[in-house]
Write a protein that holds these residues in place. Structure first.
Motif, PDB file in Angstrom:
ATOM      1  N   THR A   1      32.594 -14.337 129.463  1.00 52.22           N
ATOM      2  CA  THR A   1      31.931 -13.775 127.943  1.00 52.22           C
ATOM      3  C   THR A   1      31.083 -14.682 127.264  1.00 52.22           C
ATOM      4  N   GLU A   2      30.414 -14.148 126.197  1.00 49.25           N
ATOM      5  CA  GLU A   2      29.521 -15.208 125.440  1.00 49.25           C
ATOM      6  C   GLU A   2      30.627 -16.122 124.899  1.00 49.25           C
ATOM      7  N   GLN A   3      31.541 -16.249 124.577  1.00 47.11           N
ATOM      8  CA  GLN A   3      32.358 -17.555 124.256  1.00 47.11           C
ATOM      9  C   GLN A   3      32.033 -18.047 125.719  1.00 47.11           C
TER      10      GLN A   3
ATOM     11  N   CYS B   1      30.446 -19.138 128.051  1.00 45.45           N
ATOM     12  CA  CYS B   1      28.504 -19.993 128.020  1.00 45.45           C
ATOM     13  C   CYS B   1      28.632 -20.646 126.516  1.00 45.45           C
ATOM     14  N   LEU B   2      29.418 -20.919 125.702  1.00 45.48           N
ATOM     15  CA  LEU B   2      28.828 -21.451 125.123  1.00 45.48           C
ATOM     16  C   LEU B   2      29.029 -23.470 125.563  1.00 45.48           C
ATOM     17  N   PRO B   3      30.175 -23.495 125.605  1.00 48.05           N
ATOM     18  CA  PRO B   3      29.608 -25.337 126.185  1.00 48.05           C
ATOM     19  C   PRO B   3      29.126 -24.799 126.791  1.00 48.05           C
ATOM     20  N   ALA B   4      28.660 -24.734 128.028  1.00 47.24           N
ATOM     21  CA  ALA B   4      27.476 -25.085 129.047  1.00 47.24           C
ATOM     22  C   ALA B   4      26.032 -24.953 128.146  1.00 47.24           C
ATOM     23  N   LEU B   5      25.998 -23.843 127.219  1.00 45.19           N
ATOM     24  CA  LEU B   5      25.069 -23.638 126.816  1.00 45.19           C
ATOM     25  C   LEU B   5      24.549 -24.952 126.078  1.00 45.19           C
ATOM     26  N   PHE B   6      25.667 -25.231 124.328  1.00 46.97           N
ATOM     27  CA  PHE B   6      25.487 -25.938 123.975  1.00 46.97           C
ATOM     28  C   PHE B   6      25.230 -28.007 125.058  1.00 46.97           C
TER      29      PHE B   6
ATOM     30  N   ALA C   1      20.155 -27.881 107.448  1.00 49.63           N
ATOM     31  CA  ALA C   1      18.969 -26.706 107.797  1.00 49.63           C
ATOM     32  C   ALA C   1      20.069 -26.676 109.019  1.00 49.63           C
ATOM     33  N   GLN C   2      19.416 -25.212 109.359  1.00 51.83           N
ATOM     34  CA  GLN C   2      20.889 -24.185 110.090  1.00 51.83           C
ATOM     35  C   GLN C   2      20.626 -24.081 111.718  1.00 51.83           C
ATOM     36  N   THR C   3      20.606 -23.485 112.494  1.00 54.61           N
ATOM     37  CA  THR C   3      19.998 -23.422 113.556  1.00 54.61           C
ATOM     38  C   THR C   3      21.539 -23.125 114.526  1.00 54.61           C
ATOM     39  N   SER C   4      20.938 -22.261 115.605  1.00 56.42           N
ATOM     40  CA  SER C   4      22.608 -21.470 116.812  1.00 56.42           C
ATOM     41  C   SER C   4      21.946 -22.267 118.142  1.00 56.42           C
ATOM     42  N   LEU C   5      22.086 -21.608 118.652  1.00 57.74           N
ATOM     43  CA  LEU C   5      22.954 -22.596 120.001  1.00 57.74           C
ATOM     44  C   LEU C   5      20.593 -21.321 121.283  1.00 57.74           C
TER      45      LEU C   5
ATOM     46  N   ARG D   1      18.840  -9.443 122.302  1.00 55.21           N
ATOM     47  CA  ARG D   1      19.696  -8.724 121.461  1.00 55.21           C
ATOM     48  C   ARG D   1      20.042  -8.863 123.066  1.00 55.21           C
ATOM     49  N   THR D   2      19.920  -9.169 124.101  1.00 57.44           N
ATOM     50  CA  THR D   2      20.945  -9.145 125.466  1.00 57.44           C
ATOM     51  C   THR D   2      22.195 -10.141 125.399  1.00 57.44           C
ATOM     52  N   PRO D   3      23.137  -9.499 125.170  1.00 60.25           N
ATOM     53  CA  PRO D   3      23.985 -11.341 125.419  1.00 60.25           C
ATOM     54  C   PRO D   3      24.320 -12.190 126.144  1.00 60.25           C
ATOM     55  N   ILE D   4      24.737 -13.567 125.983  1.00 55.05           N
ATOM     56  CA  ILE D   4      23.893 -14.479 126.852  1.00 55.05           C
ATOM     57  C   ILE D   4      25.197 -14.543 128.209  1.00 55.05           C
ATOM     58  N   HIS D   5      25.908 -14.150 128.263  1.00 50.81           N
ATOM     59  CA  HIS D   5      26.111 -14.359 129.660  1.00 50.81           C
ATOM     60  C   HIS D   5      25.939 -13.513 130.546  1.00 50.81           C
ATOM     61  N   LEU D   6      24.875 -12.229 129.742  1.00 47.37           N
ATOM     62  CA  LEU D   6      23.980 -11.693 130.867  1.00 47.37           C
ATOM     63  C   LEU D   6      22.564 -12.596 131.267  1.00 47.37           C
ATOM     64  N   TRP D   7      22.329 -13.083 129.810  1.00 44.26           N
ATOM     65  CA  TRP D   7      21.299 -14.480 130.476  1.00 44.26           C
ATOM     66  C   TRP D   7      21.297 -15.124 131.201  1.00 44.26           C
TER      67      TRP D   7
END
Length: 309
Positions: A19-21, A23-28, A64-68, A78-84
């Protein structure tokens, strides 16, 4: 690697990043290897805003706001991160993958898969541009898609290349650079492109005066370099069924990136590079405007089945 083993490894990877969740730690970690840094003021602390699908990181200093995925190749997608993640993983495998195969593997349209592939290659190319050849450097001309012919004229599919390498301690190729050259200044297919711009772009200034220059034929031919054109032609033909000159350099960059990262954790390196570099847009890739893309969409859709790159 057998097809069965490759499928098993991919299944394990998909389970790990299901899931996207997941992937978040690895992407961070890939985006901020030493911890969060505000892209505007470089402040190291943030407030986490987790009310969105993807969390936002708000700087405690300048707000300032930013995303991963901002300022990465995934920005605006719009492609989910886990597919990336799956697409990046498949690009690190020995057999790599083409856009048609990727569209089936991760369940997206061919056009989306094609764009993902080129964005990943864009990150590879940007990473390669940061690395220089040093030490013992050799440069030779070569030919992509060479045709055996008695004619001095270029075949339409043939493309001149310059190949540069640096040696390791055992005099094996440690680092590889390949650059597509223009046919225009060449008298015929046996003429050699000017190596000076290539050396200036890819060779460490300290090593530039000692570069060993060879040709793809004759007594001073370096077979490893001269035949690199055969190797890359075979690789591109086997996976992508051949590529024209418009996007050829992107595939050459991918070939060099994989070569230069062999023996390392390629997924980790590629994920880091995909997080370091900003995206390239469809318009930049195809040199078309939004109006042109809209008018061609229906025709492009009809040609999907015949494409693989």
């Amino acid at each position: 690697m057998s097809i069965k083993l490759a499928a098993e490894k991919f299944a394990i990877f998909c389970k790990r990043f299901e899931t996207e969740q997941d992937c978040l730690p690895a992407l961070f970690s890939s985006k901020w290897p030493t911890g969060y840094v505000c892209p505007r003021c470089r402040h190291p602390e943030f407030y986490l805003i987790s009310t969105r699908r993807l969390p936002l990181y708000e700087c405690r200093s300048c707000r300032a706001q930013t995303s991963l995925i901002s300022e990465t190749i995934m920005a605006g997608s719009r492609t989910p991160i886990h597919l990336w993640f799956r697409a990046i993983y498949l690009h690190t495998q020995p057999n790599s993958i083409n856009a048609l195969q990727l569209s089936e593997a991760i369940g997206v349209t061919y056009k989306t898969a094609w764009l993902i592939c080129h964005k990943i290659r864009h990150a590879m190319g940007k990473a390669e541009s940061e690395q220089f050849l040093s030490g013992i450097v050799r440069v030779s001309d070569s030919v992509y898609c060479r045709r055996l012919s008695a004619s001095f004229d270029w075949h339409k599919q043939e493309q001149p290349l310059l190949v540069g390498t640096s040696d390791d301690d055992a005099r094996n190729i440690a680092k590889l650079k390949i650059k597509l050259q223009s046919k225009s200044p060449l008298k015929d297919k046996y003429d050699c492109p000017d190596m000076t711009p290539f050396i200036k772009e890819f060779v460490d200034p300290l090593a530039a005066p000692q570069v060993i220059k060879t040709r793809r034929y004759g007594r001073n031919m370096n077979k490893s370099l001269a035949w690199m054109g055969y190797d890359v032609t075979w690789w591109i033909g086997r996976i992508f069924r051949g590529i024209g000159p418009k996007h050829l350099q992107a595939y050459l960059n991918q070939f060099c990136y994989s070569w230069n990262h062999s023996g390392r954790s390629l997924f980790k390196s590629l994920l880091s590079d995909c997080a370091r570099f900003s995206r390239i847009t469809y318009s930049d890739l195809t040199h078309t405007s939004a109006v042109t893309r809209s008018s061609r969409h229906s025709r492009d859709h009809m040609r999907i089945s015949s494409k693989t790159g």
